[in-house]
Motif scaffolding. Sequence first.
Motif, short mmCIF file in Angstrom:
data_model
loop_
_atom_site.label_atom_id
_atom_site.label_comp_id
_atom_site.label_asym_id
_atom_site.label_seq_id
_atom_site.Cartn_x
_atom_site.Cartn_y
_atom_site.Cartn_z
N UNK A 1 0.80 -1.22 0.00
CA UNK A 1 0.00 0.00 0.00
C UNK A 1 0.84 1.27 0.00
N UNK A 2 1.94 1.24 0.69
CA UNK A 2 2.74 2.47 0.79
C UNK A 2 3.83 2.50 -0.28
N UNK B 1 0.25 15.85 10.46
CA UNK B 1 -0.62 15.20 9.48
C UNK B 1 -0.19 13.75 9.31
N UNK B 2 1.10 13.53 9.20
CA UNK B 2 1.58 12.18 8.96
C UNK B 2 1.28 11.24 10.13
N UNK B 3 1.27 11.81 11.33
CA UNK B 3 0.97 10.99 12.51
C UNK B 3 -0.48 10.52 12.53
N UNK B 4 -1.36 11.21 11.82
CA UNK B 4 -2.77 10.84 11.88
C UNK B 4 -3.21 10.05 10.65
N UNK B 5 -2.27 9.69 9.80
CA UNK B 5 -2.60 8.85 8.65
C UNK B 5 -2.69 7.39 9.10
N UNK B 6 -3.28 6.57 8.24
CA UNK B 6 -3.40 5.15 8.55
C UNK B 6 -2.04 4.57 8.93
N UNK B 7 -1.06 4.82 8.08
CA UNK B 7 0.30 4.40 8.41
C UNK B 7 1.02 5.63 8.94
N UNK B 8 1.25 5.67 10.24
CA UNK B 8 1.87 6.86 10.77
C UNK B 8 3.37 6.65 10.93
N UNK C 1 4.72 3.28 12.31
CA UNK C 1 4.68 2.12 11.42
C UNK C 1 5.73 2.24 10.33
N UNK C 2 5.87 3.45 9.80
CA UNK C 2 6.91 3.65 8.79
C UNK C 2 8.27 3.39 9.41
N UNK D 1 -0.16 3.37 19.22
CA UNK D 1 -0.45 4.52 18.37
C UNK D 1 0.62 5.56 18.55
#
Lengths: 252, 289
Positions: free
Chosen positions: A44-45, A117-124, A127-128, A246
């Motif tokens: 997905x990423x 913004x990046x922290x609140x995405x599905x893959x934050x 996870x990255x 999280x």
Amino acid sequence: MAIDNEKIPFPSDKEIKQEIQKIIAKGMNKKPSFWQYMFTMYREVGFRNVFRDLTEIAFTIVLTIAVFAMFVLSTAEYFSWTALDVYTFIFCFSPVIYFVIVFFFFICQKQKPAFEVEMTCKYNVYQLAAFRMFMFSIFAMLANGVIIFWLATEFSIHFPFAFLLSVASLFLFAAAFLYVLLYVPTKSGKIALFISWIAANLFLSYMNSYVYQAFLLNVPYFIYIIIGMAAMYIYVHQLKLFFVKTNIKGVL
Amino acid sequence: MLIVDHVSKYYGNFIALENVHLQFDNGIYGLLAPNGAGKTTLMKMLVTLIFPTKGEIRYNGENIIHLGSKYRELLGYLPQQFGYYKHYTPAKYLLYLSALKGISKHEAKEKIPELLKLVGLEDVMHKKMRKFSGGMIQRVGIAQALLNDPKILILDEPTAGLDPTERARFRKLLTQLANNRIIILSTHIVSDVESIANEIIMIKDKTILYKKPIRELCQLLSGRIYETAADFQDAEIFRKRFATISEKQENGQMIFRFVSDEQPNENWKSVEPTLEDVFLHVYGEGALA
Ligand SMILES: Nc1ncnc2c1ncn2[C@@H]1O[C@H](COP(=O)(O)OP(=O)(O)O)[C@@H](O)[C@H]1O
Ligand SMILES: [Mg+2]
């Protein structure tokens, strides 16, 4: 809510719907395995987005290897390195490349303007980070392999043994590093771990080089395989925490 | 359904919010309070950037922290300070965020131009953001928040930096989006939410003071708002004698509004309360509540 003895409380349509959703969610709530998660994430990423600072990372690696080579070559002139010294060196310095890339990566993360913004995405970011750290460890393992291969041409060392030593050392360090990352909130804690790893190894090898090297060398192959596997297992297990949680206090 | 269940947030010893209890169904909620009231704090908890010190937030009965990426998948968020990469174009930035949101490249490539058109940035979608105005950046931020067609849309002061036309367009956009999702937007500007919010939430003294539809809020002051006109030279006397909540100029005169339980004299006429009256009454200098 007022208590009313006359009425039998009956859930509203909304409440019924909600409860059903809750039950379905519970039933479906099978946690995907680490490998499934990694794979889905890769799909997905995509690599491109996971390693956006690829040039900087490459630069860091080249620099690290260059410093290494200089160090080895310059010392080789002054001391006549024995095979034992080289094994010590390998065990001690195998985690360096890994440490440099990961540390560099975390510094970059914190300075990202789009952090929120990046922290609140599905893959934050976490996870990255797990994905990248995993890839980094694989990469560091291979890079070490190349360096050891080259060392094996210069010194009379046994490549498979040296490589095994390096893998065990890398994952032992990586597991310890993740532990510090997860439970020690300060940046100095992370640097302290790295310095103490190097210092402890050097100290042991210089102060008591006979015992240390005897220990390194007399431990049979399969023990190194077991140590390596155990370290990898702990490492992956701790990486998983990045998926579950999280937000982890102090990682960034 | 999203429930904020008796949540408190402390920053060290500092209490930012205390015992906040809220429930959100689909619709538009305007979080209306002055700066420093705790709007951003509440919103950051709603998007799991920070965690409640006490209490918990649940989505369909489950703690959002435990839901993790399953919750974030449903989320669209515009932070108060929308960060971006200067050397990126809006199209590239949105493509990057799509990947993080788990949206396929194919789908993203279709969606991004649509969204950028929706916020009026179709002409600059391949221009680097370096030279963008504050309003343009803000619109990139709004587009970004809509990428995954979120069920929960959290917008922290989304109209900051937008000009009046852009604000109007933004309000229209929100009403189009409102019917099948939760939209929560914060603002300290009454007109941002006056015409569109189903409910207004007011924070005062670290907790929720009201959560009501605008009509009901206005009823709180029904029959208690009076208005009168005065010449400029008398203005100072008025300000001293009455606890005016607002004043404006009209046809060379000053129009004063104030709250009173009874009519002070015949020159004051009773008027319908507006949301602005409520806001000024609650937060103004002479706030009684
Ligand atoms: N990280 C923080 N540490 C300490 N205090 C904070 C922090 N963030 C916000 N505050 C304080 O909490 C209060 C509420 O802030 P905020 O939620 O940003 O309000 P608003 O968004 O309504 O302007 C303010 O007094 C602010 O100074
Ligand atoms: Mg704010």
